[in-house]
Write an enzyme that holds these catalytic residues in place. Sequence first.
Site, PDB file in Angstrom:
ATOM      1  N   SER A   9       0.846  -1.196   0.000  1.00 15.81           N
ATOM      2  CA  SER A   9       0.000   0.000   0.000  1.00 15.81           C
ATOM      3  C   SER A   9       0.887   1.254   0.000  1.00 15.81           C
ATOM      4  O   SER A   9       1.434   1.664   1.026  1.00 15.81           O
ATOM      5  CB  SER A   9      -0.912  -0.010   1.221  1.00 15.81           C
ATOM      6  OG  SER A   9      -1.699   1.151   1.216  1.00 15.81           O
ATOM      7  N   HIS A  34       0.064  -1.154  -4.638  1.00 11.21           N
ATOM      8  CA  HIS A  34      -1.348  -0.797  -4.443  1.00 11.21           C
ATOM      9  C   HIS A  34      -1.445   0.724  -4.242  1.00 11.21           C
ATOM     10  O   HIS A  34      -0.832   1.270  -3.321  1.00 11.21           O
ATOM     11  CB  HIS A  34      -1.841  -1.545  -3.204  1.00 11.21           C
ATOM     12  CG  HIS A  34      -3.249  -1.282  -2.799  1.00 11.21           C
ATOM     13  ND1 HIS A  34      -4.287  -2.135  -3.113  1.00 11.21           N
ATOM     14  CD2 HIS A  34      -3.798  -0.279  -2.061  1.00 11.21           C
ATOM     15  CE1 HIS A  34      -5.410  -1.674  -2.595  1.00 11.21           C
ATOM     16  NE2 HIS A  34      -5.154  -0.544  -1.940  1.00 11.21           N
ATOM     17  N   ASP A  36      -3.818   3.913  -3.549  1.00 10.67           N
ATOM     18  CA  ASP A  36      -5.129   4.370  -3.090  1.00 10.67           C
ATOM     19  C   ASP A  36      -5.440   5.751  -3.654  1.00 10.67           C
ATOM     20  O   ASP A  36      -4.683   6.699  -3.439  1.00 10.67           O
ATOM     21  CB  ASP A  36      -5.151   4.428  -1.555  1.00 10.67           C
ATOM     22  CG  ASP A  36      -5.148   3.033  -0.944  1.00 10.67           C
ATOM     23  OD1 ASP A  36      -6.076   2.262  -1.244  1.00 10.67           O
ATOM     24  OD2 ASP A  36      -4.209   2.710  -0.189  1.00 10.67           O
ATOM     25  N   MET A  38      -8.440   8.672  -3.753  1.00 15.56           N
ATOM     26  CA  MET A  38      -9.649   9.051  -2.995  1.00 15.56           C
ATOM     27  C   MET A  38     -10.156  10.401  -3.489  1.00 15.56           C
ATOM     28  O   MET A  38      -9.405  11.170  -4.100  1.00 15.56           O
ATOM     29  CB  MET A  38      -9.304   9.157  -1.504  1.00 15.56           C
ATOM     30  CG  MET A  38      -8.600   7.939  -0.955  1.00 15.56           C
ATOM     31  SD  MET A  38      -8.210   8.137   0.798  1.00 15.56           S
ATOM     32  CE  MET A  38      -7.277   6.646   1.105  1.00 15.56           C
ATOM     33  N   HIS A  67      -6.684   1.504  -6.442  1.00 13.79           N
ATOM     34  CA  HIS A  67      -7.890   1.275  -5.649  1.00 13.79           C
ATOM     35  C   HIS A  67      -8.669   2.588  -5.607  1.00 13.79           C
ATOM     36  O   HIS A  67      -8.267   3.523  -4.926  1.00 13.79           O
ATOM     37  CB  HIS A  67      -7.455   0.806  -4.241  1.00 13.79           C
ATOM     38  CG  HIS A  67      -8.579   0.652  -3.279  1.00 13.79           C
ATOM     39  ND1 HIS A  67      -8.373   0.494  -1.922  1.00 13.79           N
ATOM     40  CD2 HIS A  67      -9.924   0.610  -3.451  1.00 13.79           C
ATOM     41  CE1 HIS A  67      -9.538   0.375  -1.306  1.00 13.79           C
ATOM     42  NE2 HIS A  67     -10.493   0.455  -2.212  1.00 13.79           N
ATOM     43  N   MET A  69     -11.362   5.004  -4.581  1.00 12.36           N
ATOM     44  CA  MET A  69     -12.383   5.321  -3.577  1.00 12.36           C
ATOM     45  C   MET A  69     -12.985   6.665  -3.953  1.00 12.36           C
ATOM     46  O   MET A  69     -12.660   7.714  -3.379  1.00 12.36           O
ATOM     47  CB  MET A  69     -11.737   5.352  -2.178  1.00 12.36           C
ATOM     48  CG  MET A  69     -11.392   3.955  -1.671  1.00 12.36           C
ATOM     49  SD  MET A  69     -10.176   3.985  -0.341  1.00 12.36           S
ATOM     50  CE  MET A  69      -8.668   3.879  -1.286  1.00 12.36           C
ATOM     51  N   MET A 139     -12.913  -5.404   1.728  1.00 17.52           N
ATOM     52  CA  MET A 139     -12.366  -4.369   2.620  1.00 17.52           C
ATOM     53  C   MET A 139     -12.514  -4.881   4.050  1.00 17.52           C
ATOM     54  O   MET A 139     -13.613  -5.183   4.506  1.00 17.52           O
ATOM     55  CB  MET A 139     -13.113  -3.039   2.460  1.00 17.52           C
ATOM     56  CG  MET A 139     -12.898  -2.334   1.131  1.00 17.52           C
ATOM     57  SD  MET A 139     -11.168  -2.068   0.670  1.00 17.52           S
ATOM     58  CE  MET A 139     -10.576  -1.053   2.021  1.00 17.52           C
ATOM     59  N   ASP A 177      -7.965  -5.989   2.141  1.00 18.09           N
ATOM     60  CA  ASP A 177      -7.333  -4.671   2.271  1.00 18.09           C
ATOM     61  C   ASP A 177      -7.777  -4.009   3.572  1.00 18.09           C
ATOM     62  O   ASP A 177      -8.967  -3.755   3.775  1.00 18.09           O
ATOM     63  CB  ASP A 177      -7.738  -3.803   1.066  1.00 18.09           C
ATOM     64  CG  ASP A 177      -7.048  -2.440   1.061  1.00 18.09           C
ATOM     65  OD1 ASP A 177      -6.160  -2.202   1.905  1.00 18.09           O
ATOM     66  OD2 ASP A 177      -7.410  -1.611   0.203  1.00 18.09           O
TER      67      ASP A 177
HETATM   68  C1  DX5 Z   1      -7.497   1.880   3.370  1.00 19.21           C
HETATM   69  C2  DX5 Z   1      -6.610   1.605   2.208  1.00 19.21           C
HETATM   70  C3  DX5 Z   1      -5.543   0.614   2.436  1.00 19.21           C
HETATM   71  C4  DX5 Z   1      -4.617   0.967   3.523  1.00 19.21           C
HETATM   72  C5  DX5 Z   1      -4.137  -0.318   4.136  1.00 19.21           C
HETATM   73  O1  DX5 Z   1      -8.525   2.699   2.930  1.00 19.21           O
HETATM   74  O2  DX5 Z   1      -7.402   1.113   1.148  1.00 19.21           O
HETATM   75  O3  DX5 Z   1      -4.879   0.284   1.250  1.00 19.21           O
HETATM   76  O4  DX5 Z   1      -3.534   1.737   3.122  1.00 19.21           O
HETATM   77  O5  DX5 Z   1      -3.271   0.009   5.134  1.00 19.21           O
HETATM   78  P1  DX5 Z   1      -3.356  -0.468   6.639  1.00 19.21           P
HETATM   79  O6  DX5 Z   1      -2.610  -1.763   6.700  1.00 19.21           O
HETATM   80  O7  DX5 Z   1      -2.722   0.628   7.381  1.00 19.21           O
HETATM   81  O8  DX5 Z   1      -4.801  -0.689   7.019  1.00 19.21           O
HETATM   82 ZN    ZN Z   2      -6.531   0.289  -0.611  1.00 22.64          ZN
END
Ligand code: DX5
Ligand code: ZN
Length: 225
Positions: A9, A34, A36, A38, A67, A69, A139, A177
């Site tokens: 991540s 990965h 993220d 948002m 990913h 969001m 999730m 995740d």
């Molecule tokens: C949460 C993210 C994850 C996050 C996971 O919204 O989608 O990818 O970074 O990290 P940890 O292990 O800190 O939950």
């Molecule tokens: Zn994620």
Amino acid sequence: MKNILLSASLMCADFKNLGNVLYTLESEGIDIIHVDIMDGHFVPNIALSPIIISSIKDATYLPFDAHLMLDDPSFILDPLLDTNIETITFHLETIKGKAFRLIDWIKKKDRKVGVAINPETPLEEGEYIYPLVDKVTIMTVDPGFTGQKFIEEMIKKIEKLNRIKRENSYKFFIEVDGGINRESFKKVIESGAQILVLGSTSLFSSKNLKENIEGIKGIIKSYEN
Ligand code: DX5
Ligand code: ZN
């Protein structure tokens, strides 16, 4: 013998040192990056973006998975597809009325498609999409923030998804995740997870990435048989 894939991540990485981080992730055998993305609305946070992906994509041979969001993932698809990203994962909760168009859009560009499912969303809501996707992400925390506690009730959900997959001979990978670390590795792997997203409490829990990866791989190996 299972073959568990490890996905890093990126939002949990040390950005001051990103070149070295990417080098170590690749050389120590991490499988996926990965990313993220948002919008501050679907989740109350902002993280990474297609611009960051294009600027670092060729610093590593590792495949990238975005990913998303976002309330509306459509607006970001073209900028993402302009990068060499391998997989795009949107949220089931955000694709009503456009799921098939979005999947088609991504598949036409020869990329893989994933669907992520929030903790409170029932698996039944995604039944129509399972035959079409390459990956389903359970999730295991509410999306949006790192460092949250793994939600124990998600174990049953992973098992159920694994049953749905086997009974229908679906091809998708099962990913988890959120809060995935040495406390949760064994139970998520035993319930059917194949890709583990590793963030703030495992892979990036301390600066010594190489040591962290060796430790994680050692533990996971014992659960792979
Ligand atoms: C949460 C993210 C994850 C996050 C996971 O919204 O989608 O990818 O970074 O990290 P940890 O292990 O800190 O939950
Ligand atoms: Zn994620």
